[in-house]
Motif scaffolding. Structure first.
Motif, PDB file in Angstrom:
ATOM      1  N   ASN A 290       0.850  -1.184   0.000  1.00  0.00           N
ATOM      2  CA  ASN A 290       0.000   0.000   0.000  1.00  0.00           C
ATOM      3  C   ASN A 290       0.889   1.239   0.000  1.00  0.00           C
ATOM      4  O   ASN A 290       1.500   1.582   1.011  1.00  0.00           O
ATOM      5  CB  ASN A 290      -0.922  -0.003   1.223  1.00  0.00           C
ATOM      6  N   THR A 291       0.993   1.915  -1.136  1.00  0.00           N
ATOM      7  CA  THR A 291       1.816   3.120  -1.252  1.00  0.00           C
ATOM      8  C   THR A 291       0.977   4.396  -1.256  1.00  0.00           C
ATOM      9  O   THR A 291       1.502   5.489  -1.453  1.00  0.00           O
ATOM     10  CB  THR A 291       2.663   3.070  -2.531  1.00  0.00           C
ATOM     11  N   GLY A 292      -0.341   4.257  -1.067  1.00  0.00           N
ATOM     12  CA  GLY A 292      -1.206   5.424  -1.012  1.00  0.00           C
ATOM     13  C   GLY A 292      -1.324   5.957   0.392  1.00  0.00           C
ATOM     14  O   GLY A 292      -0.616   5.528   1.318  1.00  0.00           O
ATOM     15  N   SER A 293      -2.232   6.893   0.567  1.00  0.00           N
ATOM     16  CA  SER A 293      -2.452   7.470   1.895  1.00  0.00           C
ATOM     17  C   SER A 293      -3.733   6.966   2.528  1.00  0.00           C
ATOM     18  O   SER A 293      -4.059   7.353   3.649  1.00  0.00           O
ATOM     19  CB  SER A 293      -2.496   9.004   1.789  1.00  0.00           C
ATOM     20  N   SER A 294      -4.464   6.116   1.835  1.00  0.00           N
ATOM     21  CA  SER A 294      -5.690   5.535   2.374  1.00  0.00           C
ATOM     22  C   SER A 294      -5.489   4.044   2.622  1.00  0.00           C
ATOM     23  O   SER A 294      -4.850   3.358   1.816  1.00  0.00           O
ATOM     24  CB  SER A 294      -6.859   5.737   1.405  1.00  0.00           C
ATOM     25  N   PRO A 295      -6.035   3.518   3.722  1.00  0.00           N
ATOM     26  CA  PRO A 295      -5.892   2.082   3.980  1.00  0.00           C
ATOM     27  C   PRO A 295      -6.736   1.254   3.016  1.00  0.00           C
ATOM     28  O   PRO A 295      -7.756   1.721   2.509  1.00  0.00           O
ATOM     29  CB  PRO A 295      -6.393   1.940   5.421  1.00  0.00           C
ATOM     30  N   PHE A 296      -6.291   0.016   2.763  1.00  0.00           N
ATOM     31  CA  PHE A 296      -7.138  -0.938   2.072  1.00  0.00           C
ATOM     32  C   PHE A 296      -8.192  -1.426   3.061  1.00  0.00           C
ATOM     33  O   PHE A 296      -7.945  -1.499   4.272  1.00  0.00           O
ATOM     34  CB  PHE A 296      -6.346  -2.138   1.573  1.00  0.00           C
ATOM     35  N   ASP A 297      -9.344  -1.835   2.547  1.00  0.00           N
ATOM     36  CA  ASP A 297     -10.401  -2.376   3.388  1.00  0.00           C
ATOM     37  C   ASP A 297     -11.151  -3.429   2.583  1.00  0.00           C
ATOM     38  O   ASP A 297     -10.761  -3.737   1.445  1.00  0.00           O
ATOM     39  CB  ASP A 297     -11.314  -1.258   3.903  1.00  0.00           C
ATOM     40  N   PRO A 298     -12.208  -4.020   3.122  1.00  0.00           N
ATOM     41  CA  PRO A 298     -12.915  -5.068   2.369  1.00  0.00           C
ATOM     42  C   PRO A 298     -13.496  -4.622   1.033  1.00  0.00           C
ATOM     43  O   PRO A 298     -13.919  -5.468   0.240  1.00  0.00           O
ATOM     44  CB  PRO A 298     -14.025  -5.495   3.345  1.00  0.00           C
ATOM     45  N   SER A 299     -13.509  -3.313   0.761  1.00  0.00           N
ATOM     46  CA  SER A 299     -13.935  -2.837  -0.561  1.00  0.00           C
ATOM     47  C   SER A 299     -12.783  -2.777  -1.555  1.00  0.00           C
ATOM     48  O   SER A 299     -12.984  -2.392  -2.705  1.00  0.00           O
ATOM     49  CB  SER A 299     -14.591  -1.449  -0.435  1.00  0.00           C
ATOM     50  N   THR A 300     -11.587  -3.145  -1.115  1.00  0.00           N
ATOM     51  CA  THR A 300     -10.424  -3.172  -1.999  1.00  0.00           C
ATOM     52  C   THR A 300     -10.324  -4.566  -2.616  1.00  0.00           C
ATOM     53  O   THR A 300     -10.158  -5.556  -1.902  1.00  0.00           O
ATOM     54  CB  THR A 300      -9.129  -2.859  -1.226  1.00  0.00           C
ATOM     55  N   SER A 301     -10.426  -4.635  -3.917  1.00  0.00           N
ATOM     56  CA  SER A 301     -10.466  -5.931  -4.594  1.00  0.00           C
ATOM     57  C   SER A 301      -9.413  -6.027  -5.682  1.00  0.00           C
ATOM     58  O   SER A 301      -8.892  -5.024  -6.165  1.00  0.00           O
ATOM     59  CB  SER A 301     -11.847  -6.159  -5.227  1.00  0.00           C
ATOM     60  N   LEU A 302      -9.152  -7.264  -6.057  1.00  0.00           N
ATOM     61  CA  LEU A 302      -8.371  -7.550  -7.251  1.00  0.00           C
ATOM     62  C   LEU A 302      -9.383  -7.814  -8.366  1.00  0.00           C
ATOM     63  O   LEU A 302     -10.287  -8.652  -8.204  1.00  0.00           O
ATOM     64  CB  LEU A 302      -7.492  -8.773  -7.016  1.00  0.00           C
ATOM     65  N   SER A 327     -10.743 -10.246  -2.473  1.00  0.00           N
ATOM     66  CA  SER A 327     -10.848  -8.932  -1.844  1.00  0.00           C
ATOM     67  C   SER A 327     -10.079  -8.943  -0.539  1.00  0.00           C
ATOM     68  O   SER A 327      -9.802 -10.006   0.042  1.00  0.00           O
ATOM     69  CB  SER A 327     -12.315  -8.571  -1.578  1.00  0.00           C
ATOM     70  N   VAL A 328      -9.728  -7.757  -0.067  1.00  0.00           N
ATOM     71  CA  VAL A 328      -9.059  -7.623   1.221  1.00  0.00           C
ATOM     72  C   VAL A 328     -10.042  -7.991   2.322  1.00  0.00           C
ATOM     73  O   VAL A 328     -11.237  -7.670   2.245  1.00  0.00           O
ATOM     74  CB  VAL A 328      -8.544  -6.176   1.405  1.00  0.00           C
ATOM     75  N   VAL A 329      -9.563  -8.669   3.350  1.00  0.00           N
ATOM     76  CA  VAL A 329     -10.441  -9.116   4.436  1.00  0.00           C
ATOM     77  C   VAL A 329     -10.528  -8.074   5.544  1.00  0.00           C
ATOM     78  O   VAL A 329     -11.594  -7.788   6.063  1.00  0.00           O
ATOM     79  CB  VAL A 329      -9.946 -10.462   4.996  1.00  0.00           C
ATOM     80  N   SER A 330      -9.381  -7.477   5.904  1.00  0.00           N
ATOM     81  CA  SER A 330      -9.356  -6.475   6.963  1.00  0.00           C
ATOM     82  C   SER A 330      -8.520  -5.286   6.504  1.00  0.00           C
ATOM     83  O   SER A 330      -8.050  -5.245   5.366  1.00  0.00           O
ATOM     84  CB  SER A 330      -8.789  -7.063   8.258  1.00  0.00           C
ATOM     85  N   SER A 331      -8.316  -4.324   7.371  1.00  0.00           N
ATOM     86  CA  SER A 331      -7.616  -3.096   6.999  1.00  0.00           C
ATOM     87  C   SER A 331      -6.131  -3.341   6.754  1.00  0.00           C
ATOM     88  O   SER A 331      -5.486  -4.105   7.477  1.00  0.00           O
ATOM     89  CB  SER A 331      -7.794  -2.046   8.098  1.00  0.00           C
ATOM     90  N   VAL A 332      -5.606  -2.699   5.704  1.00  0.00           N
ATOM     91  CA  VAL A 332      -4.179  -2.750   5.389  1.00  0.00           C
ATOM     92  C   VAL A 332      -3.682  -1.305   5.385  1.00  0.00           C
ATOM     93  O   VAL A 332      -4.047  -0.508   4.520  1.00  0.00           O
ATOM     94  CB  VAL A 332      -3.904  -3.411   4.028  1.00  0.00           C
ATOM     95  N   ALA A 333      -2.856  -0.957   6.342  1.00  0.00           N
ATOM     96  CA  ALA A 333      -2.420   0.425   6.523  1.00  0.00           C
ATOM     97  C   ALA A 333      -1.445   0.844   5.422  1.00  0.00           C
ATOM     98  O   ALA A 333      -0.778  -0.003   4.808  1.00  0.00           O
ATOM     99  CB  ALA A 333      -1.743   0.586   7.883  1.00  0.00           C
ATOM    100  N   PRO A 334      -1.362   2.148   5.133  1.00  0.00           N
ATOM    101  CA  PRO A 334      -0.342   2.636   4.188  1.00  0.00           C
ATOM    102  C   PRO A 334       1.044   2.158   4.595  1.00  0.00           C
ATOM    103  O   PRO A 334       1.413   2.208   5.771  1.00  0.00           O
ATOM    104  CB  PRO A 334      -0.477   4.161   4.297  1.00  0.00           C
ATOM    105  N   GLY A 335       1.793   1.662   3.637  1.00  0.00           N
ATOM    106  CA  GLY A 335       3.128   1.126   3.889  1.00  0.00           C
ATOM    107  C   GLY A 335       3.164  -0.359   4.136  1.00  0.00           C
ATOM    108  O   GLY A 335       4.230  -0.986   4.039  1.00  0.00           O
ATOM    109  N   ALA A 336       2.018  -0.962   4.461  1.00  0.00           N
ATOM    110  CA  ALA A 336       1.966  -2.396   4.743  1.00  0.00           C
ATOM    111  C   ALA A 336       1.749  -3.188   3.459  1.00  0.00           C
ATOM    112  O   ALA A 336       1.290  -2.658   2.449  1.00  0.00           O
ATOM    113  CB  ALA A 336       0.866  -2.698   5.745  1.00  0.00           C
ATOM    114  N   GLU A 337       2.070  -4.484   3.524  1.00  0.00           N
ATOM    115  CA  GLU A 337       1.873  -5.373   2.389  1.00  0.00           C
ATOM    116  C   GLU A 337       0.645  -6.248   2.599  1.00  0.00           C
ATOM    117  O   GLU A 337       0.240  -6.529   3.726  1.00  0.00           O
ATOM    118  CB  GLU A 337       3.111  -6.263   2.174  1.00  0.00           C
ATOM    119  N   HIS A 338       0.071  -6.674   1.492  1.00  0.00           N
ATOM    120  CA  HIS A 338      -1.063  -7.591   1.539  1.00  0.00           C
ATOM    121  C   HIS A 338      -0.926  -8.598   0.411  1.00  0.00           C
ATOM    122  O   HIS A 338      -0.570  -8.239  -0.716  1.00  0.00           O
ATOM    123  CB  HIS A 338      -2.393  -6.853   1.386  1.00  0.00           C
ATOM    124  N   THR A 339      -1.231  -9.854   0.717  1.00  0.00           N
ATOM    125  CA  THR A 339      -1.193 -10.909  -0.290  1.00  0.00           C
ATOM    126  C   THR A 339      -2.619 -11.371  -0.602  1.00  0.00           C
ATOM    127  O   THR A 339      -3.347 -11.815   0.286  1.00  0.00           O
ATOM    128  CB  THR A 339      -0.360 -12.106   0.182  1.00  0.00           C
TER     129      THR A 339
END
Length: 462
Positions: A290-302, A327-339
């Motif tokens: 996550n390189t943006g300023s908003s966290p990923f959440d369950p509305s963030t999908s591939l 889709s993302v299951v929980s919050s992913v903060a800016p700077g964090a990785e998600h698989t």
């Protein structure tokens, strides 16, 4: 903008003015000189991004031609006083439709109703979406007011528009106009769009930095965001002269600035088998940061891309939809990785498949329109091969490409001991083929009887 309008004894001369039914408020004071600056030039660009600014003077614009010529951002006028630019809506939509970064400006009258002028901008732009530039206040008129009152009016507008649009506005002005007629350094935390027209940079000369000139900005700033260096440019898709601009930096930096408060990611890794069997279910993993300023959440999908939202040939029944593998299951903060880990079902036809995915914030925006990654960045290439128990389905048919709208149907089950060994398109009644098959079957049975204790080997994966 500043250098595009000239006044002499209260008379405005508009080059290319064609609409006699609408008139714009007159400028009655001398405009700032915009040729070679007489004092020391202070800021020289290293890397730049080319852009333009437009109004109804440019008429109907072919934005596809503009983008095709390499221009990557454009800023269009909203209004000047009660004159609403008749081309704004078309320009605002057109810029976005071709993937250019867009912005909007208002020619500001400090002697007018500041609240009303600010509200015009807020009503036109609303909460500015990530990927769009902040609103611009065009400061090049005093309306006869002293510097302190001009500065007060500018400050009121900036505060109202920032609150109403959600982004800190940009200030457009020239060095000498600001130093003589506004004078304050109170607003130097706002990005500066600087107007200055060096003779060396006028068309057909190369734009900065190729023309060799640098920007000499107002003393109240120590940096520059965009430089308007000419009003006589020629741009494909636009008739007549055009204001020419350069952003000081890279396209990625401009996009990141426009996407502040928005969504962005970078690809870290892709883990997918290179070869799978027809109809086989396998696991894919796509890791992003996550390189943006908003966290990923369950509305963030591939989601599928190239083109977006099409049905995937690798659709598996475990997916949320046939164009959304995960889709993302929980919050992913800016700077964090998600698989994103998800199942994929290989097509029933053998071949080499390409699949593309991108990130999307459902109901808001694709990441490719904000901070990235672009739609073609997440690419999976998978070779689908035949089961060793039978000939190819669709043998001799060449490659099958996953991005081309082939259906994502579940393939037949190939895992059992028995299967229909006819490939797609093979005829049912070839005696020679049947005899050959019986010979092979007999040889296989003899081999199994002669080695009763030999362990069954795993199915090869290529």
């Amino acid at each position: 903008m500043l250098p595009a309008r000239f006044s002499l004894i209260g008379l405005l001369v508009f080059t290319g003015f064609v609409n006699g039914c609408q008139t714009e408020p007159e400028q009655t004071e001398s405009e700032e000189e915009t040729g070679e600056a007489s004092s020391e030039i202070t800021i020289c660009p290293d890397q730049v991004v080319r852009g333009i600014d437009v109004s109804y003077y440019q008429g109907n614009i072919n934005w596809e031609a503009v983008a095709g010529a390499g221009y990557q951002f454009a800023i269009t006028r909203i209004n000047h006083g009660d004159f609403m630019d008749p081309e704004f809506d078309d320009n605002w939509a057109g810029i976005k439709s071709v993937g250019m970064i867009r912005g909007a400006y208002q020619y500001f009258d400090p002697g007018g109703d500041v609240s009303w002028q600010a509200q015009v901008v807020i009503d036109k732009l609303g909460k500015i979406a990530p990927g769009d530039l902040p609103a611009v206040i065009d400061v090049e008129s005093t309306d006869g007011l002293p510097p302190a009152q001009v500065a007060q009016a500018v400050g009121e507008w900036l505060a109202l528009v920032e609150e109403g649009t959600g982004k800190k506005p940009i200030i457009y002005t020239g060095k000498y106009f600001w130093q003589d007629n506004v004078q304050t350094a109170e607003f130097n935390d706002h990005k500066l769009w600087h107007a200055q027209y060096p003779n060396a940079c006028q068309p057909p000369a190369a734009p900065p930095p190729g023309c060799g000139s640098c920007a000499n900005i107002a003393d109240q700033w120590d940096d520059i965001f965009v430089w308007q260096y000419s009003s006589s440019g020629s741009v494909p898709g636009i008739a007549g002269n055009v204001d020419m601009n350069v952003f000081f930096g890279t396209y990625e930096e401009l996009l990141a600035f426009a996407s502040e408060g928005g969504y962005a990611a970078e690809l870290v890794s892709i883990d997918v088998p290179a070869t799978v069997l027809r109809g086989e279910s396998f696991t894919a993993r796509v890791t992003v940061r996550n390189t943006g300023s908003s966290p990923f959440d369950p509305s963030t999908s591939l989601g599928t891309t190239e083109p977006r939202d099409r049905e995937s040939v690798f659709y598996d029944s475990t997916w949320p939809a046939n164009n959304r593998p995960a889709s993302v299951v929980s919050s992913v903060a800016p700077g964090a990785e998600h698989t994103f880990e998800f199942a994929m079902r290989a097509p029933a036809m053998a071949g080499t498949y390409q699949e593309h995915f991108g990130l999307v914030q459902e109901g808001l925006a694709w990441f490719g329109n904000q901070g990235g990654p672009p739609d073609d960045a997440i690419e999976l290439i998978v070779q689908v091969v035949d089961s060793p128990s039978g000939p190819a389905a669709g043998a001799g048919g060449g490659q099958a490409l996953g991005g081309g709208g082939v259906g994502g149907e579940d393939a037949e089950d190939l895992e059992g001991e028995s299967c229909d060994c006819r490939g797609a398109g093979t005829s049912r009644g070839s005696d020679a083929y049947g005899a050959f098959g019986l010979l092979l079957l007999g040889a296989a049975l003899r081999a199994r009887r002669s080695s009763p204790k030999k362990a069954r080997e795993p199915r090869p994966r290529g």
